[in-house]
Design a protein around this motif. Structure first.
Motif, PDB file in Angstrom:
ATOM      1  N   ASP A 181       0.805  -1.222   0.000  1.00 26.10           N
ATOM      2  CA  ASP A 181       0.000   0.000   0.000  1.00 26.10           C
ATOM      3  C   ASP A 181       0.839   1.272   0.000  1.00 26.10           C
TER       4      ASP A 181
ATOM      5  N   VAL B  60     -13.396   6.959  -1.188  1.00 29.33           N
ATOM      6  CA  VAL B  60     -12.309   6.446  -2.033  1.00 29.33           C
ATOM      7  C   VAL B  60     -11.385   5.547  -1.230  1.00 29.33           C
ATOM      8  N   ASP B  61     -11.016   6.008  -0.043  1.00 29.23           N
ATOM      9  CA  ASP B  61     -10.110   5.232   0.807  1.00 29.23           C
ATOM     10  C   ASP B  61     -10.734   3.901   1.205  1.00 29.23           C
TER      11      ASP B  61
ATOM     12  N   VAL C 232     -10.630   1.242  -1.614  1.00 31.36           N
ATOM     13  CA  VAL C 232      -9.338   0.620  -1.916  1.00 31.36           C
ATOM     14  C   VAL C 232      -9.317  -0.824  -1.436  1.00 31.36           C
TER      15      VAL C 232
ATOM     16  N   PRO D  79     -10.270  -3.711  -4.488  1.00 27.51           N
ATOM     17  CA  PRO D  79      -9.216  -4.221  -5.372  1.00 27.51           C
ATOM     18  C   PRO D  79      -8.052  -4.849  -4.597  1.00 27.51           C
ATOM     19  N   ARG D  80      -7.829  -4.412  -3.382  1.00 29.78           N
ATOM     20  CA  ARG D  80      -6.761  -5.024  -2.578  1.00 29.78           C
ATOM     21  C   ARG D  80      -7.058  -6.500  -2.325  1.00 29.78           C
TER      22      ARG D  80
ATOM     23  N   TRP E   4      -4.319  -2.583 -11.052  1.00 28.19           N
ATOM     24  CA  TRP E   4      -5.661  -2.156 -10.676  1.00 28.19           C
ATOM     25  C   TRP E   4      -5.685  -1.723  -9.213  1.00 28.19           C
TER      26      TRP E   4
ATOM     27  N   THR F 293      -5.655   2.441  -7.509  1.00 25.62           N
ATOM     28  CA  THR F 293      -6.579   2.962  -6.496  1.00 25.62           C
ATOM     29  C   THR F 293      -5.809   3.508  -5.299  1.00 25.62           C
TER      30      THR F 293
ATOM     31  N   VAL G 143      -4.752   6.961  -6.271  1.00 21.52           N
ATOM     32  CA  VAL G 143      -5.866   7.900  -6.163  1.00 21.52           C
ATOM     33  C   VAL G 143      -6.090   8.283  -4.701  1.00 21.52           C
ATOM     34  N   ARG G 144      -6.019   7.287  -3.802  1.00 23.42           N
ATOM     35  CA  ARG G 144      -6.160   7.571  -2.370  1.00 23.42           C
ATOM     36  C   ARG G 144      -5.093   8.548  -1.880  1.00 23.42           C
TER      37      ARG G 144
END
Length: 539
Positions: A332, A434-435, A438, A441-442, A458, A462, A465-466
């Protein structure tokens, strides 16, 4: 028109309180579902039962219940026998494709809690997927201990003791409905109850720190991040101590603030970062004596919790620090995002098992130090003294952005601080959403079934973006520090710094040893004034 009844004799009203149903688009829209905005002639703050804090507690309990529901697919019991002979059903990578992963369940066996072992004294050798014991890069056995700070480790031990008590009772009293639940599931539920209470304490402290904008704490109570992250790990313990510590500081109790921040640091180290904003503002206002008492109380309370374990099991106690020094760039982190989109091999190249990434560690430390230096310059030279919440958010956000590890649940650290620093509800709700997303996809990136998992990019996209969203929030906070007339907390001159404690309303009084280039820009501050009543607009 005359009132049909005689007017009350007590007409006190908290007219300075922010009312979202009048001032915020989201609050106004939501209020229409329960009767509309508060009336123009209503007496504010006079409800005896449905107070703002109780409403927020109810909202938080609903969201926390939803958070527990997202973990429930991983809490299905399988096996036969007594609770300690049964397990939670994690077959076929259920934790990933049903988005129910939580560290709490696997840690029960991995940390030897299921055997009733006391954390830090017990150890084990790491094994690979085939069950073979692994060897470190230096040829030594890969010996492991409890990897969490002391207060979190003891919390797990206490929850384990209660789960073992449950098992012992079911062996004496035959209760079919209870006997069928695995001990590890009971352990998770006990942990979850404590974490839920800790988050309620976080909501309570944020409401107290928000001052006249008490309803801002609703975003803490209803944060989308709670849905996936409230029970993923034990971070709610630290947010509770950190929030209550800041609240004690706001109420001008520096020793109590230090004790609570020290306890928070004994659960997760991040609450100790909150001392930096206090130190910077203490220098600017000349109130270092109070800050010194808080720092001393923090150190003593942290030591009081850690010293017994340090003396009892020094090797186990130090595992947390060793683990953090030898970890590489986590999936991350921004460093891994760069690696996923480029051919970059990282700062240290290929390393052996548990070999410390010395270059990466140095880069992380240097970047965070540079960010702290920038925040320090901002705090000392801004035309008007920044608020505690603003600086606290910037410091913790800088730590997460520059760190080599940003576990998903770490985002909970930012939630109450962001609410205090930048109370623009739509912006914060967008970032939190948004957060929170995440996580999806994680989990599907970790899901290893061919044709059903997601490519790494992918997931890292994200994450990027976060991170950009958090950077945007930091930029807005800095902008409002330099333009305090746009700060909703200080709008209309209602307040200075509700979380400031001794800094609230205090004039600048930097010490004589502070160089001129680190002093407040007095000319600009005088021109802008400290009581600017220009209204700020919600974003």
């Amino acid at each position: 028109m005359r009132s049909p009844r005689r007017l009350a004799t007590d007409l006190r009203s908290a007219d300075d309180r922010d009312l979202p149903s009048r001032t915020d688009l989201i609050g106004h829209a939501l209020s229409n579902t329960i009767g509309g905005p508060v009336g123009r002639h209503a007496l504010i703050g006079r409800s005896r039962f449905m107070t703002p804090l109780r409403v927020m507690f109810l909202i938080s309990l609903v969201v926390l219940a939803l958070g527990w529901t997202t973990k429930s697919p991983c809490l299905q019991t399988v096996g036969s026998g007594y609770p300690d002979q049964r397990v939670a059903n994690w077959d076929h990578e259920r934790a990933y494709f049903q988005l129910c992963y939580s560290d709490v369940v696997p840690l029960y066996s991995a940390e030897l809690l299921e055997q009733g072992r006391f954390p830090y004294k017990s150890s084990w050798v790491e094994k690979d997927s085939s069950g073979k014991e692994q060897v470190r890069y230096d040829g030594m056995p890969a010996v492991r201990h409890m990897e969490y700070p002391v207060l979190t480790g003891l919390y797990q031990y206490a929850a384990m003791a209660l789960a073992k008590t449950y098992t012992a009772i079911t062996k004496v009293v035959a209760i079919p409905a209870l006997t069928g639940v695995a001990e590890v599931v009971v352990f998770f539920d006990i942990v979850a109850v404590g974490l839920a209470l800790a988050w309620l304490a976080t909501v309570w402290s944020t409401a107290g720190l928000a001052g006249r904008r008490i309803w801002d704490a609703t975003l803490v109570a209803a944060s989308p991040l709670l849905i996936f992250q409230a029970f993923t790990n034990f971070d709610a313990l630290a947010t509770a101590f950190a929030g209550c510590g800041l609240l004690a500081w706001a109420r001008r109790r520096p020793v109590a603030a230090g004790v609570l921040l020290g306890l928070g640091a004994a659960a997760k180290l991040y609450p100790v970062l909150l001392l930096l904003p206090l130190l910077l503002l203490g220098v600017r206002t000349g109130r270092l004596r109070e800050v010194g008492r808080t720092v001393l109380a923090t150190a003593l309370s942290w030591l009081a919790v850690n010293l017994p374990i340090l003396l009892l099991a020094p090797r186990g106690w130090s595992e947390f620090f060793r683990l953090n020094s030898r970890r590489g760039d986590d999936m991350d982190s921004l460093y891994n995002v760069v690696r996923s989109f480029t051919d970059w091999q990282g700062f240290d190249g290929d390393l052996g098992m548990w070999e410390p990434p010395t270059v990466l560690n140095s880069v992380v430390a240097a970047l965070f130090a540079l960010c702290c230096a920038g925040i320090g310059y901002l705090a000392l030279t801004a035309p008007r003294r920044p608020r505690v919440g603003q600086l606290a958010f910037l410091v913790v956000a800088a730590f997460l952005l520059t760190n080599k590890v940003w576990s998903p649940q770490f985002s909970l650290w930012l939630v109450p601080l962001a609410v205090l620093a930048l109370p623009h509800r739509r912006l914060l709700l967008a970032w939190m959403t948004v957060d929170a997303l995440v996580w999806v996809p994680r989990m599907y990136y970790l899901y290893s079934v061919p044709g059903r998992s997601l490519p790494e990019q992918w997931f890292t996209a994200t994450v990027l973006v976060r991170d950009l969203a958090v950077l945007a929030l930091c930029a807005l906070v800095v902008r409002q520090i330099y333009r305090p007339e746009q700060d909703l907390v200080r709008a209309y001159g209602w307040a200075d710094d509700p979380a400031g404690g001794v800094f609230d309303g205090a004039p600048d009084a930097p010490p004589g040893w502070l160089p001129a280039w680190l002093r407040p820009r007095a000319a600009i501050a005088a021109r802008m004034g400290t009581g600017d009543r220009t209204p700020a607009r919600p974003l």
